[in-house]
Design a protein around this motif. Structure first.
Motif, PDB file in Angstrom:
ATOM      1  N   LYS A  61      -7.660 -12.588   1.753  1.00  0.00           N
ATOM      2  CA  LYS A  61      -6.942 -13.440   2.706  1.00  0.00           C
ATOM      3  C   LYS A  61      -5.836 -12.609   3.365  1.00  0.00           C
ATOM      4  O   LYS A  61      -5.361 -11.630   2.779  1.00  0.00           O
ATOM      5  CB  LYS A  61      -6.319 -14.621   1.963  1.00  0.00           C
ATOM      6  CG  LYS A  61      -7.316 -15.458   1.176  1.00  0.00           C
ATOM      7  CD  LYS A  61      -6.607 -16.544   0.392  1.00  0.00           C
ATOM      8  CE  LYS A  61      -7.605 -17.385  -0.421  1.00  0.00           C
ATOM      9  NZ  LYS A  61      -6.915 -18.449  -1.190  1.00  0.00           N
ATOM     10  N   PRO A  62      -5.401 -13.003   4.565  1.00  0.00           N
ATOM     11  CA  PRO A  62      -4.314 -12.262   5.215  1.00  0.00           C
ATOM     12  C   PRO A  62      -3.072 -12.135   4.332  1.00  0.00           C
ATOM     13  O   PRO A  62      -2.373 -11.114   4.397  1.00  0.00           O
ATOM     14  CB  PRO A  62      -4.045 -13.092   6.468  1.00  0.00           C
ATOM     15  CG  PRO A  62      -5.363 -13.719   6.779  1.00  0.00           C
ATOM     16  CD  PRO A  62      -5.976 -14.043   5.442  1.00  0.00           C
ATOM     17  N   GLU A  63      -2.812 -13.127   3.501  1.00  0.00           N
ATOM     18  CA  GLU A  63      -1.630 -13.075   2.632  1.00  0.00           C
ATOM     19  C   GLU A  63      -1.777 -12.070   1.490  1.00  0.00           C
ATOM     20  O   GLU A  63      -0.818 -11.837   0.746  1.00  0.00           O
ATOM     21  CB  GLU A  63      -1.296 -14.458   2.070  1.00  0.00           C
ATOM     22  CG  GLU A  63      -2.458 -15.173   1.413  1.00  0.00           C
ATOM     23  CD  GLU A  63      -3.136 -16.160   2.359  1.00  0.00           C
ATOM     24  OE1 GLU A  63      -3.347 -15.803   3.547  1.00  0.00           O
ATOM     25  OE2 GLU A  63      -3.482 -17.271   1.889  1.00  0.00           O
ATOM     26  N   ASP A  64      -2.955 -11.466   1.352  1.00  0.00           N
ATOM     27  CA  ASP A  64      -3.140 -10.396   0.364  1.00  0.00           C
ATOM     28  C   ASP A  64      -2.683  -9.042   0.919  1.00  0.00           C
ATOM     29  O   ASP A  64      -2.673  -8.044   0.190  1.00  0.00           O
ATOM     30  CB  ASP A  64      -4.607 -10.285  -0.053  1.00  0.00           C
ATOM     31  CG  ASP A  64      -5.098 -11.512  -0.807  1.00  0.00           C
ATOM     32  OD1 ASP A  64      -6.231 -11.952  -0.532  1.00  0.00           O
ATOM     33  OD2 ASP A  64      -4.343 -12.022  -1.666  1.00  0.00           O
ATOM     34  N   THR A  65      -2.336  -9.004   2.196  1.00  0.00           N
ATOM     35  CA  THR A  65      -1.875  -7.758   2.811  1.00  0.00           C
ATOM     36  C   THR A  65      -0.613  -7.253   2.122  1.00  0.00           C
ATOM     37  O   THR A  65       0.379  -7.988   2.000  1.00  0.00           O
ATOM     38  CB  THR A  65      -1.601  -7.975   4.303  1.00  0.00           C
ATOM     39  OG1 THR A  65      -2.837  -8.286   4.966  1.00  0.00           O
ATOM     40  CG2 THR A  65      -0.993  -6.735   4.938  1.00  0.00           C
ATOM     41  N   ALA A  66      -0.665  -6.017   1.653  1.00  0.00           N
ATOM     42  CA  ALA A  66       0.457  -5.427   0.916  1.00  0.00           C
ATOM     43  C   ALA A  66       0.108  -4.000   0.535  1.00  0.00           C
ATOM     44  O   ALA A  66      -1.047  -3.567   0.685  1.00  0.00           O
ATOM     45  CB  ALA A  66       0.752  -6.231  -0.352  1.00  0.00           C
ATOM     46  N   THR A 113      -4.789  -4.059   4.131  1.00  0.00           N
ATOM     47  CA  THR A 113      -4.483  -4.918   5.270  1.00  0.00           C
ATOM     48  C   THR A 113      -5.668  -5.831   5.527  1.00  0.00           C
ATOM     49  O   THR A 113      -6.796  -5.352   5.685  1.00  0.00           O
ATOM     50  CB  THR A 113      -4.189  -4.092   6.524  1.00  0.00           C
ATOM     51  OG1 THR A 113      -3.106  -3.190   6.259  1.00  0.00           O
ATOM     52  CG2 THR A 113      -3.809  -5.008   7.691  1.00  0.00           C
ATOM     53  N   ALA A 142     -10.677 -11.020   6.893  1.00  0.00           N
ATOM     54  CA  ALA A 142     -10.556 -12.111   5.932  1.00  0.00           C
ATOM     55  C   ALA A 142     -11.949 -12.507   5.421  1.00  0.00           C
ATOM     56  O   ALA A 142     -12.899 -12.569   6.202  1.00  0.00           O
ATOM     57  CB  ALA A 142      -9.867 -13.303   6.569  1.00  0.00           C
ATOM     58  N   SER A 153      -2.267 -16.640  -7.749  1.00  0.00           N
ATOM     59  CA  SER A 153      -2.657 -16.456  -6.350  1.00  0.00           C
ATOM     60  C   SER A 153      -3.955 -15.677  -6.187  1.00  0.00           C
ATOM     61  O   SER A 153      -4.581 -15.735  -5.125  1.00  0.00           O
ATOM     62  CB  SER A 153      -1.538 -15.755  -5.579  1.00  0.00           C
ATOM     63  OG  SER A 153      -1.251 -14.506  -6.173  1.00  0.00           O
ATOM     64  N   ALA A 197       4.525  -6.718  -0.297  1.00  0.00           N
ATOM     65  CA  ALA A 197       4.429  -6.947   1.134  1.00  0.00           C
ATOM     66  C   ALA A 197       5.766  -6.594   1.781  1.00  0.00           C
ATOM     67  O   ALA A 197       6.806  -6.604   1.108  1.00  0.00           O
ATOM     68  CB  ALA A 197       4.062  -8.400   1.407  1.00  0.00           C
ATOM     69  N   MET A 247       9.327  -8.152   0.900  1.00  0.00           N
ATOM     70  CA  MET A 247       9.144  -8.981  -0.288  1.00  0.00           C
ATOM     71  C   MET A 247       9.339  -8.152  -1.553  1.00  0.00           C
ATOM     72  O   MET A 247       9.299  -6.920  -1.520  1.00  0.00           O
ATOM     73  CB  MET A 247       7.733  -9.582  -0.299  1.00  0.00           C
ATOM     74  CG  MET A 247       7.381 -10.374   0.944  1.00  0.00           C
ATOM     75  SD  MET A 247       8.348 -11.880   1.091  1.00  0.00           S
ATOM     76  CE  MET A 247       7.547 -12.868  -0.180  1.00  0.00           C
ATOM     77  N   SER A 298      -6.988 -11.568  10.152  1.00  0.00           N
ATOM     78  CA  SER A 298      -7.509 -12.950  10.228  1.00  0.00           C
ATOM     79  C   SER A 298      -8.557 -13.084  11.315  1.00  0.00           C
ATOM     80  O   SER A 298      -8.774 -12.182  12.105  1.00  0.00           O
ATOM     81  CB  SER A 298      -6.358 -13.909  10.495  1.00  0.00           C
ATOM     82  OG  SER A 298      -5.689 -13.532  11.675  1.00  0.00           O
TER      83      SER A 298
END
Length: 124
Positions: free
Chosen positions: A87-92, A121, A14, A63, A40, A43, A124
């Motif tokens: 950010k971890p939420e960008d993992t996809a 990936t 991150a 985002s 992701a 999703m 965090s």
């Protein structure tokens, strides 16, 4: 017809950065609106960023605005996605897409050509 091949994905902490590349073959990317999407696990595939072939204008999902930059090199027939402050939420899985329309669409159905994707990936 155009073929797209993504590269540059990987594992990053991150706050780190990655640059994705999308190499096109078959037709020159200068004739296409190019975009990056991501998906992701579990999703829907979502729009990340796009660049219009006609105006060179760019558009970003809220985002990623301010963190990601899409660019293109017509000479290299390649589109890039510079991703900073990840950010971890960008993992996809990140996908490159192309369409002959001059409008930057945000829907998956707006694009006719797709690459196979590259995994990003963010830990965090």
């Amino acid at each position: 017809q155009v073929q797209l091949a993504e590269s540059g994905g990987g594992l990053v902490q991150a706050g780190g950065s990655l640059r994705l590349s999308c190499a096109a073959s078959g037709r020159t990317v200068s004739w296409y609106t190019m975009a990056w999407f991501r998906q992701a696990p579990g999703m829907e595939r979502e729009f990340v960023a796009g660049v219009s072939w006609s105006s060179g204008s760019t558009y970003y999902a809220d985002s990623v605005k301010g963190r990601f930059t899409i660019s293109r090199s017509n000479a290299k027939n390649t589109v890039y996605l510079q991703m900073n402050n990840l950010k971890p939420e960008d993992t996809a899985v990140y996908y490159c897409a192309a369409d002959s329309s001059s409008r930057i669409g945000e829907r998956r159905s707006d694009y006719d050509y797709w690459g196979q994707g590259t995994q990003v990936t963010v830990s965090s």
